[in-house]
Design a protein around this motif. Structure first.
Motif, PDB file in Angstrom:
ATOM      1  N   PRO A  51       0.822  -1.232   0.000  1.00 25.86           N
ATOM      2  CA  PRO A  51       0.000   0.000   0.000  1.00 25.86           C
ATOM      3  C   PRO A  51       0.847   1.270   0.000  1.00 25.86           C
ATOM      4  CG  PRO A  51      -0.085  -1.067   2.155  1.00 25.86           C
ATOM      5  CD  PRO A  51       0.582  -2.022   1.228  1.00 25.86           C
ATOM      6  N   LEU A  52       2.046   1.209   0.569  1.00 24.04           N
ATOM      7  CA  LEU A  52       2.933   2.379   0.572  1.00 24.04           C
ATOM      8  C   LEU A  52       3.482   2.631  -0.831  1.00 24.04           C
ATOM      9  CD1 LEU A  52       4.931   1.696   3.872  1.00 24.04           C
ATOM     10  CD2 LEU A  52       2.687   2.777   3.567  1.00 24.04           C
ATOM     11  N   ALA A  53       3.791   1.548  -1.547  1.00 24.10           N
ATOM     12  CA  ALA A  53       4.303   1.691  -2.908  1.00 24.10           C
ATOM     13  C   ALA A  53       3.266   2.353  -3.808  1.00 24.10           C
ATOM     14  CB  ALA A  53       4.701   0.331  -3.461  1.00 24.10           C
ATOM     15  N   ALA A  54       1.990   2.025  -3.597  1.00 25.18           N
ATOM     16  CA  ALA A  54       0.939   2.643  -4.403  1.00 25.18           C
ATOM     17  C   ALA A  54       0.872   4.143  -4.140  1.00 25.18           C
ATOM     18  CB  ALA A  54      -0.403   1.979  -4.086  1.00 25.18           C
ATOM     19  N   LEU A  55       1.040   4.554  -2.887  1.00 20.05           N
ATOM     20  CA  LEU A  55       1.047   5.974  -2.551  1.00 20.05           C
ATOM     21  C   LEU A  55       2.279   6.671  -3.114  1.00 20.05           C
ATOM     22  CD1 LEU A  55      -0.128   5.713   1.173  1.00 20.05           C
ATOM     23  CD2 LEU A  55      -1.480   6.523  -0.764  1.00 20.05           C
ATOM     24  N   ARG A  56       3.391   5.962  -3.135  1.00 24.11           N
ATOM     25  CA  ARG A  56       4.658   6.562  -3.562  1.00 24.11           C
ATOM     26  C   ARG A  56       4.699   6.811  -5.068  1.00 24.11           C
ATOM     27  NH1 ARG A  56      10.030   4.606  -4.548  1.00 24.11           N
ATOM     28  NH2 ARG A  56      11.611   6.073  -3.787  1.00 24.11           N
ATOM     29  N   ARG A  57       3.807   6.192  -5.830  1.00 23.47           N
ATOM     30  CA  ARG A  57       3.806   6.398  -7.275  1.00 23.47           C
ATOM     31  C   ARG A  57       3.640   7.881  -7.629  1.00 23.47           C
ATOM     32  NH1 ARG A  57       5.280   2.286 -10.750  1.00 23.47           N
ATOM     33  NH2 ARG A  57       3.874   3.126 -12.316  1.00 23.47           N
ATOM     34  N   ALA A  58       2.803   8.581  -6.855  1.00 20.37           N
ATOM     35  CA  ALA A  58       2.609  10.010  -7.120  1.00 20.37           C
ATOM     36  C   ALA A  58       3.894  10.786  -6.879  1.00 20.37           C
ATOM     37  CB  ALA A  58       1.480  10.555  -6.246  1.00 20.37           C
ATOM     38  N   LEU A  59       4.675  10.367  -5.884  1.00 24.20           N
ATOM     39  CA  LEU A  59       5.949  11.023  -5.607  1.00 24.20           C
ATOM     40  C   LEU A  59       6.939  10.766  -6.732  1.00 24.20           C
ATOM     41  CD1 LEU A  59       7.120  12.704  -3.236  1.00 24.20           C
ATOM     42  CD2 LEU A  59       8.154  10.595  -2.389  1.00 24.20           C
ATOM     43  N   LEU A  60       6.973   9.533  -7.245  1.00 27.06           N
ATOM     44  CA  LEU A  60       7.868   9.180  -8.340  1.00 27.06           C
ATOM     45  C   LEU A  60       7.572  10.023  -9.582  1.00 27.06           C
ATOM     46  CD1 LEU A  60       7.796   5.272  -8.096  1.00 27.06           C
ATOM     47  CD2 LEU A  60       9.581   6.788  -7.261  1.00 27.06           C
ATOM     48  N   ALA A  61       6.280  10.159  -9.889  1.00 23.41           N
ATOM     49  CA  ALA A  61       5.900  10.860 -11.112  1.00 23.41           C
ATOM     50  C   ALA A  61       6.204  12.347 -11.052  1.00 23.41           C
ATOM     51  CB  ALA A  61       4.409  10.642 -11.383  1.00 23.41           C
ATOM     52  N   GLY A  62       6.247  12.914  -9.847  1.00 23.21           N
ATOM     53  CA  GLY A  62       6.471  14.349  -9.726  1.00 23.21           C
ATOM     54  C   GLY A  62       7.894  14.744  -9.420  1.00 23.21           C
ATOM     55  N   ALA A  63       8.770  13.758  -9.218  1.00 19.72           N
ATOM     56  CA  ALA A  63      10.161  14.051  -8.856  1.00 19.72           C
ATOM     57  C   ALA A  63      11.095  13.515  -9.934  1.00 19.72           C
ATOM     58  CB  ALA A  63      10.496  13.439  -7.499  1.00 19.72           C
ATOM     59  N   ASN A  64      12.373  13.809  -9.812  1.00 25.75           N
ATOM     60  CA  ASN A  64      13.407  13.250 -10.684  1.00 25.75           C
ATOM     61  C   ASN A  64      14.429  12.520  -9.826  1.00 25.75           C
ATOM     62  OD1 ASN A  64      12.712  13.966 -13.354  1.00 25.75           O
ATOM     63  ND2 ASN A  64      13.343  16.073 -12.998  1.00 25.75           N
ATOM     64  N   GLY A  65      14.800  11.303 -10.250  1.00 22.74           N
ATOM     65  CA  GLY A  65      15.875  10.575  -9.600  1.00 22.74           C
ATOM     66  C   GLY A  65      15.440   9.500  -8.634  1.00 22.74           C
ATOM     67  N   LEU A  66      14.173   9.462  -8.228  1.00 22.04           N
ATOM     68  CA  LEU A  66      13.744   8.464  -7.249  1.00 22.04           C
ATOM     69  C   LEU A  66      13.647   7.089  -7.899  1.00 22.04           C
ATOM     70  CD1 LEU A  66      10.968  10.346  -5.247  1.00 22.04           C
ATOM     71  CD2 LEU A  66      13.384  10.056  -4.675  1.00 22.04           C
ATOM     72  N   PRO A  67      14.133   6.046  -7.217  1.00 21.54           N
ATOM     73  CA  PRO A  67      14.052   4.701  -7.777  1.00 21.54           C
ATOM     74  C   PRO A  67      12.729   4.027  -7.448  1.00 21.54           C
ATOM     75  CG  PRO A  67      15.302   4.630  -5.745  1.00 21.54           C
ATOM     76  CD  PRO A  67      14.918   6.079  -5.967  1.00 21.54           C
ATOM     77  N   GLU A  68      12.307   3.152  -8.326  1.00 24.77           N
ATOM     78  CA  GLU A  68      11.189   2.250  -8.033  1.00 24.77           C
ATOM     79  C   GLU A  68      11.764   1.164  -7.134  1.00 24.77           C
ATOM     80  OE1 GLU A  68       7.152   1.558  -8.834  1.00 24.77           O
ATOM     81  OE2 GLU A  68       8.204   2.347 -10.579  1.00 24.77           O
ATOM     82  N   ARG A  69      11.340   1.121  -5.893  1.00 21.61           N
ATOM     83  CA  ARG A  69      11.978   0.237  -4.913  1.00 21.61           C
ATOM     84  C   ARG A  69      11.608  -1.224  -5.116  1.00 21.61           C
ATOM     85  NH1 ARG A  69      10.506   4.059   0.258  1.00 21.61           N
ATOM     86  NH2 ARG A  69      12.289   5.488   0.107  1.00 21.61           N
ATOM     87  N   ASN A  70      12.615  -2.067  -5.014  1.00 17.18           N
ATOM     88  CA  ASN A  70      12.363  -3.496  -4.907  1.00 17.18           C
ATOM     89  C   ASN A  70      12.223  -3.843  -3.427  1.00 17.18           C
ATOM     90  OD1 ASN A  70      14.981  -3.436  -3.903  1.00 17.18           O
ATOM     91  ND2 ASN A  70      15.898  -4.347  -5.732  1.00 17.18           N
TER      92      ASN A  70
END
Length: 391
Positions: free
Chosen positions: A162-181
């Motif tokens: 559920p945290l990864a789903a919330l973090r998608r918005a952060l990924l899309a609006g930032a530069n450099g953040l990794p998609e966490r495994n």
């Protein structure tokens, strides 16, 4: 003749020793990282005798977000060389094989945290982005009053879905953040091996972000992870952290240079305690330029004349056309005189958005006319690249 390839279990004692001598990593921490990322991520470079370990590295595939889109990336960590062999080309030989493996596996870029910039710059890495250490007294963060529908509730630190789903918005609006495994999530939420306390930041329509904190210690509250991509989530994060004002003197967190929590904090006591840079290396110019996103409102084109001594396929002219947030590589027009001449390290820095084209030209790292600089700064504008995941 050196031999490069996946390390065998029999190599781990020697590799753990290299990790200790290179970075001071104790054996229990090495074992934790190996268990999290998987033994199959560890590579070894054997010496001329075919048996002794001359160097090691860990690498894995992931996505790193630029311009609102995921770019296939190679994460690199734990690059170490036998002390007696340092300065003789062993590290360079090891990293050349690491880069070749990443490109062959489909990665467009390679990313790492460095201990020495000159070594990696010679391999084509450029400055990719930063991680800024911020801190402030809890009271300086403010304590916004609750509004109807507001809710802060605990979450399970061992369930990242559920945290990864919330973090998608952060990924899309930032530069450099990794998609966490799974390994990166574990390190983010259990930074010292113990689960942190995770809180969902909820409005009337459900969770919009989360905060993870480790137990207060010596007057300090450390934010292990923070995802507050909306004004509501940021308001609730401030309220939660300010609630520790009776227990701690300061709150510390990692963010970018224009971190919104720092922007909202009162002047009294907010400070940047540290700033570290991570490095980026473009492995495939074509794939990198077409994988990342661009400002949706920008329409433009640019020809890059790139020079990459290590990867010949990256050298030459690449004509980028951008429209609707997407880039494609096309045939260069015969009358096109707008050309950006640039080495691969500077190109990597431009690609991430860490430095503007104007700054790179001023530093002598890019050659192009004013129209080239203006076009590049439109194409690669966006949020300052940052990353708080350490590996």
């Amino acid at each position: 003749m050196t031999v490069y390839g996946p390390a065998s279990p029999d190599d781990f004692d020697a590799i753990a020793r290299l990790s200790r001598t290179g970075f001071g990593v104790p054996r229990d921490l090495f074992d934790r990282y190996a268990a999290l990322f998987g033994n199959d991520t560890i590579r070894s470079l054997r010496g001329a005798d075919g048996r002794s370990i001359a160097g090691c590295a860990a690498l894995w595939g992931m996505d790193q977000w630029f311009g609102g889109r995921p770019v296939p990336a190679q994460g690199v960590a734990m690059v170490a060389v036998e002390p007696a062999l340092r300065g003789g080309g062993t590290g360079s030989a090891l990293m050349r094989r690491v880069l070749a493996e990443g490109r062959e596996a489909g990665a467009a870029v390679s990313v790492l945290w460095h201990s020495t910039l000159p070594f990696y710059r010679r391999l084509g890495y450029g400055r990719g982005g930063v991680s800024c250490g911020w801190s402030a007294p809890p009271a300086a963060l403010g304590a916004p009053s609750a509004e109807p529908g507001d809710c802060i509730r605990p979450a399970d630190p061992l369930d990242a879905a559920p945290l990864a789903a919330l973090r998608r918005a952060l990924l899309a609006g930032a530069n450099g953040l990794p998609e966490r495994n799974e390994a990166l999530w574990n390190l983010a939420l259990c930074p010292d091996g113990e689960p942190s306390d995770v809180f969902l930041l909820c409005g009337a329509d459900g969770p919009e972000g989360y905060v993870a904190v480790t137990p207060p210690k010596d007057g300090l509250l450390t934010v292990a992870d923070l995802c507050a991509p909306t004004p509501l989530a940021l308001r609730l994060a401030r309220r939660l952290l300010a609630g520790y004002r009776a227990q701690v003197e300061r709150v510390a967190w990692q963010g970018g240079p224009d971190d919104p929590l720092a922007l909202l904090a009162d002047d009294a006591g907010v400070r940047m305690d540290g700033r570290e840079e991570w490095l980026l290396r473009v492995l495939d110019v074509r794939r990198a330029l077409t994988a990342r996103g661009y400002p949706p409102s920008v329409v433009g084109s640019m020809t890059f004349d790139t020079n990459d001594p290590l990867i010949p396929d990256n050298s030459g002219c690449f004509h980028l056309q951008v429209d609707g947030g997407t880039g494609v590589i096309a045939e260069r027009a015969q009358d096109d005189s707008a050309v950006a001449r640039i080495g691969i390290a500077a190109f990597s820095t431009l690609f991430s958005g860490h430095a503007s084209a104007r700054a790179l030209r001023q530093a002598g790292m890019l050659d192009g006319e004013d129209v080239v600089i203006e076009t590049l700064d439109r194409l690669f504008c966006g949020a300052h690249p940052w990353m708080n995941d350490r590996f």
